[in-house]
Scaffold this motif. Structure first.
Motif, PDB file in Angstrom:
ATOM      1  N   GLU A 246      -5.788   2.004   8.165  1.00  0.00           N
ATOM      2  CA  GLU A 246      -5.771   3.050   7.140  1.00  0.00           C
ATOM      3  C   GLU A 246      -5.448   2.426   5.784  1.00  0.00           C
ATOM      4  O   GLU A 246      -4.475   1.691   5.641  1.00  0.00           O
ATOM      5  CB  GLU A 246      -4.704   4.097   7.478  1.00  0.00           C
ATOM      6  N   LYS A 247      -6.292   2.707   4.799  1.00  0.00           N
ATOM      7  CA  LYS A 247      -6.059   2.177   3.462  1.00  0.00           C
ATOM      8  C   LYS A 247      -5.022   3.047   2.769  1.00  0.00           C
ATOM      9  O   LYS A 247      -5.225   4.247   2.577  1.00  0.00           O
ATOM     10  CB  LYS A 247      -7.362   2.161   2.659  1.00  0.00           C
ATOM     11  N   ARG A 248      -3.900   2.450   2.405  1.00  0.00           N
ATOM     12  CA  ARG A 248      -2.814   3.213   1.808  1.00  0.00           C
ATOM     13  C   ARG A 248      -2.622   2.807   0.351  1.00  0.00           C
ATOM     14  O   ARG A 248      -2.940   1.680  -0.033  1.00  0.00           O
ATOM     15  CB  ARG A 248      -1.520   2.976   2.592  1.00  0.00           C
ATOM     16  N   PRO A 249      -2.109   3.713  -0.472  1.00  0.00           N
ATOM     17  CA  PRO A 249      -1.870   3.366  -1.881  1.00  0.00           C
ATOM     18  C   PRO A 249      -0.811   2.278  -1.980  1.00  0.00           C
ATOM     19  O   PRO A 249       0.007   2.113  -1.066  1.00  0.00           O
ATOM     20  CB  PRO A 249      -1.387   4.688  -2.492  1.00  0.00           C
ATOM     21  N   PRO A 250      -0.810   1.527  -3.069  1.00  0.00           N
ATOM     22  CA  PRO A 250       0.188   0.455  -3.205  1.00  0.00           C
ATOM     23  C   PRO A 250       1.596   1.016  -3.313  1.00  0.00           C
ATOM     24  O   PRO A 250       1.791   2.171  -3.716  1.00  0.00           O
ATOM     25  CB  PRO A 250      -0.229  -0.245  -4.501  1.00  0.00           C
TER      26      PRO A 250
ATOM     27  N   GLU B 115       2.191  -1.698   4.008  1.00  0.00           N
ATOM     28  CA  GLU B 115       1.648  -2.235   5.252  1.00  0.00           C
ATOM     29  C   GLU B 115       0.624  -1.255   5.816  1.00  0.00           C
ATOM     30  O   GLU B 115       0.888  -0.060   5.938  1.00  0.00           O
ATOM     31  CB  GLU B 115       2.773  -2.451   6.263  1.00  0.00           C
ATOM     32  N   ALA B 116      -0.561  -1.760   6.107  1.00  0.00           N
ATOM     33  CA  ALA B 116      -1.627  -0.906   6.638  1.00  0.00           C
ATOM     34  C   ALA B 116      -1.304  -0.479   8.063  1.00  0.00           C
ATOM     35  O   ALA B 116      -0.770  -1.257   8.853  1.00  0.00           O
ATOM     36  CB  ALA B 116      -2.954  -1.642   6.604  1.00  0.00           C
ATOM     37  N   VAL B 117      -1.633   0.763   8.381  1.00  0.00           N
ATOM     38  CA  VAL B 117      -1.418   1.293   9.722  1.00  0.00           C
ATOM     39  C   VAL B 117      -2.766   1.709  10.299  1.00  0.00           C
ATOM     40  O   VAL B 117      -3.452   2.558   9.738  1.00  0.00           O
ATOM     41  CB  VAL B 117      -0.463   2.507   9.695  1.00  0.00           C
TER      42      VAL B 117
ATOM     43  N   ASP C  90      -5.301   1.145 -12.757  1.00  0.00           N
ATOM     44  CA  ASP C  90      -4.062   0.577 -12.217  1.00  0.00           C
ATOM     45  C   ASP C  90      -4.342  -0.785 -11.585  1.00  0.00           C
ATOM     46  O   ASP C  90      -5.431  -1.016 -11.053  1.00  0.00           O
ATOM     47  CB  ASP C  90      -3.460   1.493 -11.144  1.00  0.00           C
ATOM     48  N   ILE C  91      -3.353  -1.668 -11.641  1.00  0.00           N
ATOM     49  CA  ILE C  91      -3.427  -2.960 -10.954  1.00  0.00           C
ATOM     50  C   ILE C  91      -2.294  -3.004  -9.931  1.00  0.00           C
ATOM     51  O   ILE C  91      -1.110  -3.030 -10.301  1.00  0.00           O
ATOM     52  CB  ILE C  91      -3.300  -4.142 -11.934  1.00  0.00           C
ATOM     53  N   ALA C  92      -2.651  -2.983  -8.655  1.00  0.00           N
ATOM     54  CA  ALA C  92      -1.651  -2.973  -7.583  1.00  0.00           C
ATOM     55  C   ALA C  92      -0.828  -4.257  -7.600  1.00  0.00           C
ATOM     56  O   ALA C  92      -1.367  -5.351  -7.761  1.00  0.00           O
ATOM     57  CB  ALA C  92      -2.338  -2.810  -6.233  1.00  0.00           C
ATOM     58  N   LEU C  93       0.472  -4.106  -7.423  1.00  0.00           N
ATOM     59  CA  LEU C  93       1.369  -5.263  -7.378  1.00  0.00           C
ATOM     60  C   LEU C  93       1.860  -5.537  -5.959  1.00  0.00           C
ATOM     61  O   LEU C  93       1.867  -6.671  -5.506  1.00  0.00           O
ATOM     62  CB  LEU C  93       2.568  -5.034  -8.303  1.00  0.00           C
ATOM     63  N   LYS C  94       2.273  -4.494  -5.265  1.00  0.00           N
ATOM     64  CA  LYS C  94       2.759  -4.659  -3.890  1.00  0.00           C
ATOM     65  C   LYS C  94       2.085  -3.631  -2.999  1.00  0.00           C
ATOM     66  O   LYS C  94       2.127  -2.434  -3.273  1.00  0.00           O
ATOM     67  CB  LYS C  94       4.277  -4.489  -3.823  1.00  0.00           C
ATOM     68  N   PHE C  95       1.457  -4.112  -1.926  1.00  0.00           N
ATOM     69  CA  PHE C  95       0.747  -3.223  -1.015  1.00  0.00           C
ATOM     70  C   PHE C  95       1.662  -2.723   0.094  1.00  0.00           C
ATOM     71  O   PHE C  95       2.558  -3.435   0.542  1.00  0.00           O
ATOM     72  CB  PHE C  95      -0.447  -3.948  -0.379  1.00  0.00           C
TER      73      PHE C  95
ATOM     74  N   ALA D  43     -11.369  -8.256  -5.881  1.00  0.00           N
ATOM     75  CA  ALA D  43     -11.621  -8.797  -4.542  1.00  0.00           C
ATOM     76  C   ALA D  43     -10.358  -8.735  -3.681  1.00  0.00           C
ATOM     77  O   ALA D  43     -10.436  -8.654  -2.451  1.00  0.00           O
ATOM     78  CB  ALA D  43     -12.117 -10.238  -4.648  1.00  0.00           C
ATOM     79  N   GLU D  44      -9.204  -8.754  -4.337  1.00  0.00           N
ATOM     80  CA  GLU D  44      -7.928  -8.641  -3.619  1.00  0.00           C
ATOM     81  C   GLU D  44      -7.541  -7.179  -3.393  1.00  0.00           C
ATOM     82  O   GLU D  44      -6.484  -6.888  -2.831  1.00  0.00           O
ATOM     83  CB  GLU D  44      -6.818  -9.333  -4.425  1.00  0.00           C
ATOM     84  N   GLY D  45      -8.388  -6.267  -3.856  1.00  0.00           N
ATOM     85  CA  GLY D  45      -8.113  -4.840  -3.693  1.00  0.00           C
ATOM     86  C   GLY D  45      -7.083  -4.307  -4.660  1.00  0.00           C
ATOM     87  O   GLY D  45      -6.472  -3.261  -4.427  1.00  0.00           O
ATOM     88  N   ARG D  46      -6.911  -5.001  -5.791  1.00  0.00           N
ATOM     89  CA  ARG D  46      -5.848  -4.613  -6.728  1.00  0.00           C
ATOM     90  C   ARG D  46      -6.289  -3.650  -7.831  1.00  0.00           C
ATOM     91  O   ARG D  46      -5.448  -2.994  -8.445  1.00  0.00           O
ATOM     92  CB  ARG D  46      -5.234  -5.865  -7.368  1.00  0.00           C
TER      93      ARG D  46
END
Length: 202
Positions: free
Chosen positions: A55-59, A50-52, A43-48, A19-22
């Motif tokens: 746009e969904k960007r990789p962590p 900044e979205a521009v 993979d479990i994202a740790l640090k995202f 739900a956190e997109g991780r």
């Protein structure tokens, strides 16, 4: 296990992380053969980043190549192995996973930038510790099989969930007597991050 009994992602710790997109790059994300368990490989994202413009960007960085299982009864992730490109990311991993770690759990992190000859036991919290091992050109899957003495042929014919279940069961029983190391000591000792593609053929 009947269809009615199947564990749902949203009923597990993985559901909250998802739900956190991780939860990213899932190779496996499904109920396990063991009752009340849900498996995840990815993979479990740790640090995202900044979205521009939405746009969904990789962590920026993540726990990669994760092998893990969540338990619906305890709400925890009792067993997890994964890759960190830098020892410094262990702090973020501990913070992101904090609500789901169990004092009796087994947590193994293969790290790029520690001495190849060193193996450590590092606290993630006051009650939870992790095993930290070196890894360069191999994979978490291969190294974990070796760590728990499973021959790849023993899992070859199993389903994806069956393979993960066998590895997780063995990993849960894994114990070690490695050198105790604090996070700050590890950061002080860590080496420059190695280029994972440096020795691979083009």
């Amino acid at each position: 296990m009947t269809t009615i009994d199947l564990v749902r992602l949203e009923d597990t710790a993985f559901g909250k992380l998802d739900a956190e997109g991780r939860l990213l790059n899932a190779v496996l994300k499904e109920p396990m053969p063991a009752a009340g368990r849900f498996g995840f490989r990815g993979d479990i994202a740790l640090k995202f980043q900044e979205a521009v413009a939405d746009e969904k960007r990789p962590p920026e960085y993540a726990i990669e190549q994760v092998l893990a299982v969540a338990d619906t009864v305890t709400g925890t992730i009792p067993v997890l192995a994964g890759y960190l490109h830098s020892f410094a990311y262990l702090k973020d991993a501990a913070e992101v996973l904090a609500p789901y770690l169990a004092p009796t759990g087994t947590y193994v992190f293969f790290v790029n930038n520690i001495d190849f000859l060193k193996k450590y036991r590092v606290p993630l919290s006051a009650e939870v510790s992790a095993t930290v091992l070196p890894l360069d050109e191999s994979t978490v899957w291969k190294e974990t099989l070796e760590l728990v003495s499973i021959d790849k042929n023993d899992v070859k014919k199993l389903s994806g969930a069956g393979k993960l279940q066998k590895v997780i069961d063995q990993l849960a029983a894994f114990s070690d007597r490695y050198e105790d190391l604090t996070y700050d000591e590890g950061v002080a000792r860590m080496e420059p991050v190695r280029n994972r593609n440096a020795n691979r053929p083009v």
